[in-house]
Motif scaffolding. Structure first.
Motif, mmCIF file in Angstrom:
data_model
loop_
_atom_site.group_PDB
_atom_site.id
_atom_site.type_symbol
_atom_site.label_atom_id
_atom_site.label_comp_id
_atom_site.label_asym_id
_atom_site.label_seq_id
_atom_site.Cartn_x
_atom_site.Cartn_y
_atom_site.Cartn_z
ATOM 1 N N VAL A 50 0.795 -1.057 -0.128
ATOM 2 C CA VAL A 50 -0.086 -0.055 0.086
ATOM 3 C C VAL A 50 0.853 1.225 -0.164
ATOM 4 N N CYS A 51 0.594 2.037 -1.047
ATOM 5 C CA CYS A 51 1.416 3.466 -1.024
ATOM 6 C C CYS A 51 0.815 4.363 0.041
ATOM 7 N N ILE A 52 1.717 4.653 1.041
ATOM 8 C CA ILE A 52 1.035 5.691 2.132
ATOM 9 C C ILE A 52 1.560 7.129 2.091
ATOM 10 N N GLY A 53 2.479 7.478 0.948
ATOM 11 C CA GLY A 53 2.714 8.615 0.890
ATOM 12 C C GLY A 53 3.796 8.956 0.019
ATOM 13 N N ILE A 64 1.539 8.789 11.517
ATOM 14 C CA ILE A 64 0.969 7.691 12.060
ATOM 15 C C ILE A 64 -0.402 7.724 11.407
ATOM 16 N N GLU A 65 -1.166 8.553 11.076
ATOM 17 C CA GLU A 65 -2.421 8.559 10.421
ATOM 18 C C GLU A 65 -2.423 7.889 9.336
ATOM 19 N N SER A 66 -1.295 8.121 8.498
ATOM 20 C CA SER A 66 -1.476 6.950 7.163
ATOM 21 C C SER A 66 -1.160 5.528 7.588
ATOM 22 N N ILE A 68 -2.083 4.039 10.340
ATOM 23 C CA ILE A 68 -3.401 3.648 10.746
ATOM 24 C C ILE A 68 -4.328 3.355 9.714
ATOM 25 N N ALA A 69 -4.443 4.299 8.867
ATOM 26 C CA ALA A 69 -5.495 4.275 7.918
ATOM 27 C C ALA A 69 -5.223 3.053 6.805
ATOM 28 N N ALA A 70 -3.726 2.887 6.625
ATOM 29 C CA ALA A 70 -3.434 1.943 5.893
ATOM 30 C C ALA A 70 -3.728 0.408 6.304
ATOM 31 N N GLY A 73 -7.546 -0.021 6.277
ATOM 32 C CA GLY A 73 -8.072 -0.169 5.020
ATOM 33 C C GLY A 73 -7.583 -1.578 4.348
ATOM 34 N N THR A 74 -6.746 -1.937 4.787
ATOM 35 C CA THR A 74 -6.370 -3.393 4.305
ATOM 36 C C THR A 74 -6.575 -4.644 5.055
ATOM 37 N N ALA A 95 -2.242 4.850 19.219
ATOM 38 C CA ALA A 95 -2.873 4.919 18.034
ATOM 39 C C ALA A 95 -3.613 3.345 17.823
ATOM 40 N N HIS A 99 -7.513 1.911 17.780
ATOM 41 C CA HIS A 99 -8.313 1.614 16.615
ATOM 42 C C HIS A 99 -8.342 0.004 16.480
ATOM 43 N N VAL B 96 -3.605 8.390 2.134
ATOM 44 C CA VAL B 96 -4.099 7.183 2.008
ATOM 45 C C VAL B 96 -5.377 7.362 3.085
ATOM 46 N N GLY B 97 -6.283 6.532 2.528
ATOM 47 C CA GLY B 97 -7.494 6.526 3.434
ATOM 48 C C GLY B 97 -8.650 5.947 2.806
ATOM 49 N N THR B 98 -10.030 6.108 3.384
ATOM 50 C CA THR B 98 -11.045 5.704 2.834
ATOM 51 C C THR B 98 -11.654 6.823 1.946
ATOM 52 N N VAL B 128 -9.421 9.750 7.212
ATOM 53 C CA VAL B 128 -8.153 9.470 7.903
ATOM 54 C C VAL B 128 -8.265 9.387 9.250
ATOM 55 N N MET B 129 -8.341 8.313 10.165
ATOM 56 C CA MET B 129 -8.834 8.496 11.600
ATOM 57 C C MET B 129 -9.560 9.331 12.057
ATOM 58 N N PHE B 153 -11.325 1.689 -0.043
ATOM 59 C CA PHE B 153 -9.849 2.200 0.492
ATOM 60 C C PHE B 153 -8.988 2.869 -0.726
ATOM 61 N N GLU B 155 -5.142 4.333 -1.761
ATOM 62 C CA GLU B 155 -3.596 4.409 -1.508
ATOM 63 C C GLU B 155 -3.257 5.726 -1.857
ATOM 64 N N TYR B 156 -2.210 6.508 -1.379
ATOM 65 C CA TYR B 156 -1.623 7.696 -1.986
ATOM 66 C C TYR B 156 -1.225 7.585 -3.557
#
Lengths: 453, 176
Positions: A50-53, A64-66, A68-70, A73-74, A95, A99, B96-98, B128-129, B153, B155-156
């Protein structure tokens, strides 16, 4: 096992290592990758990436947000932070808990307490473990001057929020005090957001000895032996080994027990490392800090105990008891690890990102290579320069050294400069062979090497 | 060559001591210059025919700043992964998020296929959160394709929409 899918919140060789451990346990893995790592080995070998940024770690691996979201989401239900990045940020552990994700590491309160070096020193003193003679928080220059005189020069000026060698200054004499104190405070403020400083006695003839510990949530705590990490350049470890050479059996046992005492009193859960300084002139040891994560050099311990520390981390986080008791920990042989970094030893260890044209690591039954590199891999300029960890094992130290020499000869990397030539030089040095080293020894060899290179 | 690879090359060049790079791979040509130096017609037909964006970085010429301090290179070229829609640009996920297509459950979506958007139009939300972040169109035009579903979901960098740009605006730089 209730952990079924692990988000790997890291990159490079440790991400590969965690993915392998998951696979061995029958757990799925998801690699959280930055844009620069989308084609990396972890991205390719995990069950999913998963690409987080973007490439900058502040916008990806440190968010941290990314993470947790990753994970959410997966459909992952656990997060492994590896080392560096967010591994020792209690906020990530918190965190995760918030969650419903299992954090594969210690409890946040342990991370927080041990992350502050002053709190850690105070806590460990309470357990009856010797700490390096030093001060509490030093408030201002006047106090600094008085305390430094008491401890005696040279003195170490350290950031309470530092660790892993960051935020340390040696003050040789009173004239340097003002500048050292002020710049150290400014640097600590910039790097850690906390300019609390304290002083410690400087130990000139020191060895860095650390003990691997494991604890579970049932209060079982064991040590898995020590590692000698005295060979450092700019406080960064270069070569590590286990067990520590030239250490009396009495002192070795005392240090191991001290580490277990620290972990037991902290009600420590998961894998951790208790670091000590051994003063070779006085034959004394002092507590330095606790690293609340898996460490880069963990393979040397694995090679002489047969324990898979990363798998053990996952089982502990899953709520299982330790898979072995103290009396079942057996030490056999000797292991050495060399960190292969993309730095040019003939150009002042300048980092060398770029394309690896040819990557041919050594092979053999007693040789282990932990790496994320391959021929054609582009070393991105955004992250640290570790390419691989080369580990050899022997029945005794001289056999391990001999195998390391051979392995270094048979390690071919073309396209980027590496420290391999410098490591070959070190492995043939008589002081190293004899184990007659201290934490300052390697810096002197940098000089020697640049003269003969 | 992907946008990532171009970015990596730019970063490597920026950190290196080289001023100029010319790379040719098949019919792809990439030129990067830190000083604005472009070797005229030295390499033959070269420049005008180069099909990719040519990021020429001009460092603040006579200042004494070291090279490494030059502003980081940024590839402006966004139109990758245009899929089947010719000439369209992608609106990609900034995090990344929903992804949500509407401001709240049951509400009308921010945009619809064939709908017109301007540059600042909100096209969706990414959560995101528990924090909702607006995704802006970034380009004026018509929604040519919707690539994600509500609640998906993302990805970036993932493509969310394709936008067919409107006629060239007068404040836009002419293509080189």
């Amino acid at each position: 096992m209730s952990i079924t899918r692990v988000l790997v919140a890291n990159r490079g060789e440790i991400a590969v290592r965690i993915i392998k451990a998951c696979r061995a346990l029958g757990i799925e893995s998801v690699a959280a990758v930055s844009q620069a790592d989308k084609e990396s080995l972890p991205a390719r070998t995990a069950d999913r990436a998963v690409c987080i940024g973007p490439p900058r770690s502040a916008d990806s691996y440190l968010k941290i947000e990314s993470i947790i979201a990753a994970a959410l989401g997966t459909g992952s239900n656990a997060v492994h932070p590896g080392y560096g990045f967010l591994a020792e940020k209690p906020e990530l552990a918190e965190a995760c808990a918030k969650h419903g994700l299992t954090f594969i590491g210690p409890r946040p309160e342990n991370i927080r307490q041990m992350g502050n070096k002053l709190l850690a020193r105070a806590a460990v003193s309470e357990f009856g473990i010797p700490v390096v003679p030093g001060s509490k928080k030093v408030k201002n220059l006047a106090e600094a001057s008085r305390i430094a005189q008491e401890i005696g020069f040279p003195v170490l000026c350290k950031a309470a929020a530092g660790g892993g060698g960051r935020g340390i200054k040696i003050v040789a004499d009173p004239k340097q005090l003002r500048e050292a104190f002020e710049t150290a405070a400014a640097e600590a403020r910039a790097a850690f957001g906390d300019d609390t400083l304290y002083f410690e006695r400087y130990i000139p003839n020191a060895r860095h000895i650390e003990v691997q510990v494991l604890g579970d949530r049932f209060g079982n705590v064991i040590h898995v032996g020590e590692r000698d990490c005295s060979l450092q350049r700019r406080y960064q470890k270069v070569i590590e080994e286990a067990p520590a050479p030239r250490l009396s059996e009495a002192l070795r046992e005392e240090i191991r027990q001290a580490a277990a005492t620290v972990a037991r009193n902290l009600h420590y859960e998961n894998a951790g490392t208790v670091e000590f300084i051994v003063d070779q002139d006085r034959g004394a040891f002092y507590f330095l800090e606790v690293n609340t994560r898996i460490q880069v050099e963990h393979p040397v311990t694995e090679m002489i105990t047969g324990i898979d520390l990363v798998q053990e981390q996952i089982r502990i986080a899953d709520g299982q008891p330790l898979s072995l008791s103290q009396s079942e920990v057996r030490f056999s042989g000797h292991a050495i690890e060399c960190r292969i970094t993309a730095e040019s030893p003939s150009h002042g260890f300048r980092p060398c990102p770029g394309s690896i044209v040819d990557w041919r690591p050594p092979e053999g039954p007693s040789v282990r290579v932990d790496s994320h590199c391959f021929s054609g891999y582009v070393v991105p300029p955004f992250y640290d320069s570790l390419l691989a960890k080369l580990i050899t094992r022997g029945d005794d130290r001289s056999e391990a050294v001999e195998r390391m020499r051979l392995a270094l000869e048979n390690f071919t990397v073309r396209g980027v400069d590496t420290v391999i030539p410098f490591l070959r030089f070190l492995l043939h040095h008589p002081d190293y062979t004899a184990g007659k080293v201290n934490t300052r020894w390697l810096e002197a060899q940098v000089e020697q090497f640049s003269h003969c290179a | 060559m992907t946008e990532d690879e171009v970015l990596q090359i730019l970063n490597l060049i920026e950190k290196s001591s080289f001023d100029f790079l010319q790379l040719e791979l098949g019919d792809l040509k990439l030129m990067v210059s830190k000083s604005g130096y472009i070797p005229g017609t030295a390499a033959g037909s070269g420049i005008a025919a180069a099909p990719v964006a040519r990021p020429v970085m001009s460092s603040t010429a006579e200042t004494k700043e070291p090279v490494a301090q030059a502003k980081p290179a940024r590839a402006e070229a966004k139109p990758i992964d245009t899929g089947v829609v010719e000439g369209a640009v992608a609106i990609t996920a900034p995090m990344v998020g929903t992804f949500y297509t509407a401001p709240e459950p049951g509400a009308a979506p921010f945009v619809q296929l064939g709908g017109r958007v301007d540059e600042d139009a909100t096209v969706g939300l990414i959560e995101v959160m528990k924090v909702f972040n607006a995704v802006k169109s970034g380009a004026p035009g018509v929604i040519a394709k919707i690539c994600v579903e509500n609640g998906q979901f993302v990805e970036y960098g993932q493509t969310l929409f394709l936008v067919r740009p409107e006629v060239v605006l007068d404040n836009e730089d002419p293509p080189e």
